[in-house]
Scaffold this active site. Sequence first.
Site: not given
Length: 232
Positions: A141, A156
Amino acid sequence: MDGRVALVTGANRGIGLEVCRQLADLGLRVILTARDPAQGEAAARQLQRDGSDVAFWPLDVTDPATVAAAQAFVEERYSRLDVLVNNAAIYPDGDRSVFDVPLETMEETLRVNFYGPLLLCRAFAPSMRRRRYGRIVNVSSNAGQLSTMGAGTPAYAISKAALNALTRIVAAEVGGHVKVNAVCPGWVRTEMGGPGAPRSVAEGADTIVWLAMLPDFGPSGGFFRDRQPIPW
Ligand code: NAP
């Protein structure tokens, strides 16, 4: 595709399911894995109805026993794995600060998003190296990009930065015949991305599938979005 075999984690829904669909459409034999057998089997049946060569196998990426069982299944049924897509992930700390996110949340996020892909790489990369062919795609990501990293989503972001580091290390270990790359799919309309995201799952899956199908002269040890290299 001369019988090529692909395994995708977290594929009962979202981007993982779409990656299975696209790889099967390209003629690969696909192993759709998921931690919930009922959901995984239902997803696989959906693709089988379209005529795809898709098998379901239960796999929780945090459970070494299910990773070992998947490795044994692949060996027994196919005797090869050509493509591994480490797609499964959680995003549990959207609105948290690094100062108050519970340690248990950090640990669980690393278990799924980092240790999971590590276990899968350990299970399948050595045989790819021996066979002198393999494609490993780590679904990362932009949240894991150190070059633009700021505050927010600490669990994350750190897990995806660790996944990026793993990508470099595994790419260096396996050598040139096995291509190991990280990819940012963009902001995609899934349960994780939410309904307001600009990209469809088909758009989100595109660069993942492109990396899974790289030719022998393709790149390794890189980070990509929209089929282009991006900074770490
Ligand atoms: P999603 O719809 O939330 O799907 C995540 C998948 O991971 C689900 O199938 C989930 O299974 C599975 N999963 C979670 N924990 C697991 C475990 N322990 N073992 C096996 N599977 C597990 O997310 P998505 O949007 O498709 O995301 C796919 C990938 O793209 C992820 O790596 C994500 O970080 C990345 N990504 C997504 C976006 C976006 O905008 N959507 C943006 C950047 C990166 P259950 O159904 O059982 O929970």
